[in-house]
Design an enzyme around this catalytic site. Structure first.
Site, mmCIF file in Angstrom:
data_model
loop_
_atom_site.group_PDB
_atom_site.id
_atom_site.type_symbol
_atom_site.label_atom_id
_atom_site.label_comp_id
_atom_site.label_asym_id
_atom_site.label_seq_id
_atom_site.Cartn_x
_atom_site.Cartn_y
_atom_site.Cartn_z
ATOM 1 N N CYS A 188 23.656 12.535 45.207
ATOM 2 C CA CYS A 188 22.548 11.776 45.777
ATOM 3 C C CYS A 188 22.957 11.092 47.068
ATOM 4 O O CYS A 188 24.129 10.933 47.356
ATOM 5 C CB CYS A 188 22.093 10.746 44.766
ATOM 6 S SG CYS A 188 21.802 11.464 43.146
ATOM 7 N N ARG A 246 22.354 15.674 51.029
ATOM 8 C CA ARG A 246 23.133 15.352 49.835
ATOM 9 C C ARG A 246 22.355 15.626 48.553
ATOM 10 O O ARG A 246 22.925 15.559 47.463
ATOM 11 C CB ARG A 246 23.551 13.880 49.857
ATOM 12 C CG ARG A 246 24.377 13.472 51.077
ATOM 13 C CD ARG A 246 24.696 11.996 51.033
ATOM 14 N NE ARG A 246 25.490 11.697 49.854
ATOM 15 C CZ ARG A 246 26.822 11.782 49.818
ATOM 16 N NH1 ARG A 246 27.468 12.148 50.905
ATOM 17 N NH2 ARG A 246 27.484 11.528 48.718
ATOM 18 N N TRP A 280 19.990 14.349 43.763
ATOM 19 C CA TRP A 280 20.399 15.664 43.280
ATOM 20 C C TRP A 280 20.537 15.479 41.770
ATOM 21 O O TRP A 280 21.415 14.770 41.295
ATOM 22 C CB TRP A 280 21.749 16.079 43.875
ATOM 23 C CG TRP A 280 22.093 17.502 43.587
ATOM 24 C CD1 TRP A 280 21.723 18.603 44.317
ATOM 25 C CD2 TRP A 280 22.878 18.019 42.499
ATOM 26 N NE1 TRP A 280 22.224 19.753 43.747
ATOM 27 C CE2 TRP A 280 22.929 19.420 42.622
ATOM 28 C CE3 TRP A 280 23.540 17.429 41.420
ATOM 29 C CZ2 TRP A 280 23.615 20.241 41.720
ATOM 30 C CZ3 TRP A 280 24.216 18.236 40.514
ATOM 31 C CH2 TRP A 280 24.254 19.623 40.679
ATOM 32 N N ASN A 331 24.369 6.855 42.821
ATOM 33 C CA ASN A 331 24.912 8.201 43.078
ATOM 34 C C ASN A 331 26.144 8.347 42.193
ATOM 35 O O ASN A 331 27.099 7.576 42.324
ATOM 36 C CB ASN A 331 25.301 8.350 44.551
ATOM 37 C CG ASN A 331 26.100 9.638 44.774
ATOM 38 O OD1 ASN A 331 25.944 10.603 44.032
ATOM 39 N ND2 ASN A 331 26.962 9.622 45.780
ATOM 40 N N GLY A 332 26.108 9.284 41.269
ATOM 41 C CA GLY A 332 27.252 9.474 40.362
ATOM 42 C C GLY A 332 26.763 9.769 38.961
ATOM 43 O O GLY A 332 25.604 10.151 38.764
ATOM 44 N N GLU A 369 33.978 34.662 51.362
ATOM 45 C CA GLU A 369 33.175 33.666 52.085
ATOM 46 C C GLU A 369 31.837 34.257 52.523
ATOM 47 O O GLU A 369 30.792 33.613 52.403
ATOM 48 C CB GLU A 369 33.956 33.131 53.296
ATOM 49 C CG GLU A 369 33.261 32.101 54.144
ATOM 50 C CD GLU A 369 32.762 30.870 53.400
ATOM 51 O OE1 GLU A 369 31.927 30.152 53.958
ATOM 52 O OE2 GLU A 369 33.149 30.658 52.234
ATOM 53 N N LYS A 390 28.220 32.744 51.409
ATOM 54 C CA LYS A 390 27.186 32.326 52.373
ATOM 55 C C LYS A 390 25.847 32.990 52.030
ATOM 56 O O LYS A 390 24.808 32.355 51.986
ATOM 57 C CB LYS A 390 27.593 32.696 53.818
ATOM 58 C CG LYS A 390 28.682 31.807 54.389
ATOM 59 C CD LYS A 390 28.286 30.397 54.691
ATOM 60 C CE LYS A 390 28.551 29.432 53.586
ATOM 61 N NZ LYS A 390 29.875 28.964 53.277
ATOM 62 N N GLU A 412 24.406 31.534 48.644
ATOM 63 C CA GLU A 412 23.920 30.149 48.588
ATOM 64 C C GLU A 412 22.689 29.891 49.441
ATOM 65 O O GLU A 412 21.942 28.961 49.167
ATOM 66 C CB GLU A 412 25.046 29.165 48.911
ATOM 67 C CG GLU A 412 25.624 29.197 50.270
ATOM 68 C CD GLU A 412 26.756 28.155 50.401
ATOM 69 O OE1 GLU A 412 27.740 28.454 51.071
ATOM 70 O OE2 GLU A 412 26.629 27.063 49.820
ATOM 71 N N HIS A 418 38.729 49.888 40.327
ATOM 72 C CA HIS A 418 39.024 49.389 38.976
ATOM 73 C C HIS A 418 37.780 48.821 38.297
ATOM 74 O O HIS A 418 37.878 47.993 37.392
ATOM 75 C CB HIS A 418 40.147 48.351 39.046
ATOM 76 C CG HIS A 418 41.350 48.868 39.781
ATOM 77 N ND1 HIS A 418 42.179 49.835 39.263
ATOM 78 C CD2 HIS A 418 41.800 48.601 41.033
ATOM 79 C CE1 HIS A 418 43.123 50.125 40.152
ATOM 80 N NE2 HIS A 418 42.915 49.389 41.232
ATOM 81 N N LYS A 459 25.381 18.880 49.760
ATOM 82 C CA LYS A 459 26.490 19.038 50.692
ATOM 83 C C LYS A 459 27.825 18.604 50.116
ATOM 84 O O LYS A 459 28.859 19.247 50.336
ATOM 85 C CB LYS A 459 26.203 18.264 51.977
ATOM 86 C CG LYS A 459 27.225 18.450 53.067
ATOM 87 C CD LYS A 459 27.221 19.877 53.556
ATOM 88 C CE LYS A 459 28.299 20.206 54.550
ATOM 89 N NZ LYS A 459 28.464 21.625 54.789
HETATM 90 C C1 AGP Z 1 29.881 25.815 50.958
HETATM 91 O O1 AGP Z 1 28.987 26.335 51.840
HETATM 92 C C2 AGP Z 1 29.343 24.912 49.964
HETATM 93 N N1 AGP Z 1 28.655 23.853 50.561
HETATM 94 C C3 AGP Z 1 30.350 24.446 48.919
HETATM 95 O O2 AGP Z 1 30.910 25.575 48.309
HETATM 96 C C4 AGP Z 1 31.487 23.570 49.454
HETATM 97 O O3 AGP Z 1 32.377 24.320 50.188
HETATM 98 C C5 AGP Z 1 32.226 22.938 48.265
HETATM 99 O O4 AGP Z 1 31.307 22.150 47.552
HETATM 100 C C6 AGP Z 1 33.421 22.107 48.705
HETATM 101 O O5 AGP Z 1 32.995 21.039 49.471
HETATM 102 P P1 AGP Z 1 34.071 20.188 50.289
HETATM 103 O O6 AGP Z 1 34.720 21.090 51.278
HETATM 104 O O7 AGP Z 1 33.265 19.094 50.938
HETATM 105 O O8 AGP Z 1 35.052 19.640 49.294
#
Ligand code: AGP
Length: 611
Positions: free
Chosen positions: A2, A27, A73, A99-100, A484, A488, A491, A507, A606
């Protein structure tokens, strides 16, 4: 995770809160709400985006020079109006944003229900404000003391702001595990999960530490530890600039951040590489040069995209520094009881510097005596404050939830660390260091060139926007790049995608190949070029559709692949920095063509500040 924001001062609070929530929306965007303290305490909240809340209150006179705001969130309780924050006490005199996660909320809730408390939501947060209310009822204590006592009974992570209609010149803020920044103004204070909502009002900020409570009135700020000891806060001056938080003419933060990579990598290398002398300088690690010379093992802990950067780091540090490297998912590492000693170096990679699993893995390593370093993009975040040393990536604020420029900046820092260790240990000759650093110094320009293929990539994206699955394949340090690329696409477009070492296909995964399966290969002219060509032939033999990232001027792969995207030639060590660019653009265009919200993809946030 959050986003929380708070204000107490002499200005109208609502405009400050709502602007802050827009800044923090990356967030979490399941619901939004504000509470304003004027004659009495008013709460307005709604499931959905901040813009939905603005619409909901547009005809209401919103008075009050103190208030709090929250963008959610969801963890406990599905996104809905009643589970939205702020939550209120039974007597409606107290309100809270959080937040938490309160891990022992069920036990606390049971006890409170026995005392006659009734709950309106499914959240853990509402339990905390009822606990404060109950302590006030039973002890007649004021808000600040009741909150402190309540927090001694809580297990879990929190950043909270609490207000009471009975104490209008008071905001209580506290943190444990979740980030909180306090902005110091003249006769006013700002509270937020990070500095982005604060920078336009003041550059003076305090980063609250774990187990600290801030007792804030218009003309006074007192910080105490949870066991009631007064703390002397350190006021930092923010480097952040407002324009860094704007889209700068791009439609989306993600595209802006993709196009910022030449600049962000230049900033990341500035003052750290001297190509002519073949020298790397990492001021943040200088004190540990001797330690780095004799280190037995390096363990990298991270999550998501940062974990992929760690995998690239493994190839580079082993290749040039000749130190064994293990790359661990932080969430698994922290519960596996790993074997760690004081001879080990543990490096945490995190863009936000707030990822709960990565922080916990770091604390575990610290407890077991290892030296702990951090690679982070946010100055003042929690991870840089608990490590022995580290390197900032200096990529600038990354607002798009899908990490792009932070990834290439992390890979750049890992490249610098690999060459720094090689320099200290003498495992790479001076002339080789000069060659490598000269090529590394050209990477920002080569990325500019790679970005010029944006329109071609858009055309290819249009062909595959309706695909149901994707495979991404690479060898060596291109394997983490394949991972990666798949992440991308997953997500932001919600297409199922997997990354694999190209040789692994035989395999099992090759069973997935048919004319419906797009397969992206990183097939540049490097050590495994011939092997990758055989892998492309295996896929073409099963009528798979091949999109290949190739070195400019390649003719071989062009004959086999259905589509090719060229990137400039560079040393194999720096391939991940170039090959990632077309994969970021491919994911961006496919997601856009599918009508997805590329900056705020569903179900994501994020920085993941809870387990
Ligand atoms: C990546 O695009 C995502 N937002 C997510 O996988 C992110 O890399 C992961 O949550 C780690 O975040 P950080 O680098 O802030 O620790």
């Amino acid at each position: 995770m959050c986003g929380i924001v708070g204000y107490i001062g002499n200005r109208d609070a609502y405009p400050i809160l709502i602007k802050g929530l827009h800044r923090l929306e990356y967030r979490g965007y399941d619901s939004a709400g504000v509470a304003l303290l004027d004659q009495d305490l008013k709460v307005y909240k709604k499931a959905g985006k901040v813009s939905g809340l603005e619409n909901f209150v547009k005809d209401i006179p919103l008075k009050g020079t103190a208030g709090m705001g929250h963008t959610r969130w969801a963890t406990h309780g599905a996104p809905s109006d009643r589970n939205s924050h702020p939550h209120s006490s039974g007597n409606r005199k107290l309100t809270i944003i959080h937040n938490g996660i309160i891990e022992n909320y069920a036990t606390l809730k049971e006890a409170l229900i026995e005392k006659g408390h009734e709950f309106k939501s499914d959240t853990d947060t509402e339990v905390l404000i009822h606990l404060v209310e109950n302590i006030q009822e039973e002890t007649k204590l004021g808000l600040k003391e009741a909150v402190r006592i309540a927090l001694t009974q809580v297990i879990g992570a929190y950043a909270i702001v609490i207000m009471s209609s009975e104490e209008p010149d008071l905001l209580i803020a506290a943190r444990k595990g979740s980030p909180m920044v306090i902005g110091v103004g003249k006769g006013e204070y700002f509270i937020a999960s990070d500095a982005t909502p604060i920078v336009e009002y003041t550059k003076n900020v305090i980063y609250l530490n774990d187990n600290e409570i801030a007792i804030i009135s218009r003309n006074n700020l007192l910080i105490k530890s949870i066991d009631n000891v007064v703390q002397t806060p350190y006021v930092h001056e923010l480097e952040l600039k407002l324009e860094m938080l704007e889209k700068g003419g791009f439609d989306h933060f993600m595209m802006k951040e993709i196009y910022e990579q030449p600049r962000s990598i230049r900033d990341c290398m500035r003052g750290r590489i001297y190509p002519q002398q073949g020298r790397v300088q990492l001021g943040g690690l200088k004190e540990y040069a001797e330690k780095l010379k004799n280190i037995d093992r390096i363990i990298i802990v991270a999550c998501g995209t940062s974990w992929h950067a760690g995998l690239v780091g493994e190839y580079l540090i082993e290749e040039y520094g000749r130190v064994p490297v293990e790359v661990e998912y932080a969430s698994e590492f922290r519960y596996r009881n790993p074997i760690i000693s004081e001879k080990d170096l543990v490096i945490a990679i995190s863009q936000s510097g707030e990822t709960a699993d990565t922080m916990a893995a770091l604390e575990l390593a610290k407890d077991k005596g290892a030296t702990i370093f951090g690679i982070c993009n946010v100055v003042g975040a929690s991870i840089p404050r608990i490590t022995d040393a580290g390197v900032y990536t200096h990529a600038g604020p990354e607002i798009g939830v899908a990490s792009t420029k932070a990834f290439t900046a992390q890979v750049t820092v890992l490249t610098l660390i690999a060459l720094y260790i090689a320099q200290i240990k003498g495992t790479v000759s001076q002339s080789k260091l000069i060659t490598l650093l000269t090529e590394l110094n050209e990477i920002p320009d080569l990325i500019e060139q790679a970005l010029k293929h944006n329109e071609e990539i858009k055309t290819i994206a249009a062909k595959f926007k309706d695909a149901r699955n994707f495979l991404f394949l690479g060898r060596g340090s291109a394997f983490p790049v394949a991972l990666e690329g798949a992440l991308k696409l997953k997500e932001i477009s919600y297409i199922h995608a997997e990354g694999y070492p190209a040789a692994e296909m035989k395999h099992g995964p090759i069973a997935l190949i048919d004319e419906e399966m797009p397969v992206v290969f990183i097939a540049t002219k490097h050590s495994s070029y011939e092997k990758v060509i055989s892998n492309i032939q295996e896929v073409k033999a099963r009528r798979g559709q091949v999109i290949a990232i190739v070195t400019e001027g390649d003719t071989e792969v062009k004959k086999m692949a259905d589509y090719v995207i060229e990137i400039p030639q560079t040393d194999e060590a720096f391939l991940p920095l170039l090959a990632t660019i077309p994969l970021q653009l491919l994911a961006y265009h496919i997601a856009l063509m599918r009508g997805c919200n590329v900056d705020q993809p569903r179900n994501l946030a994020k920085s993941v500040t809870v387990e």
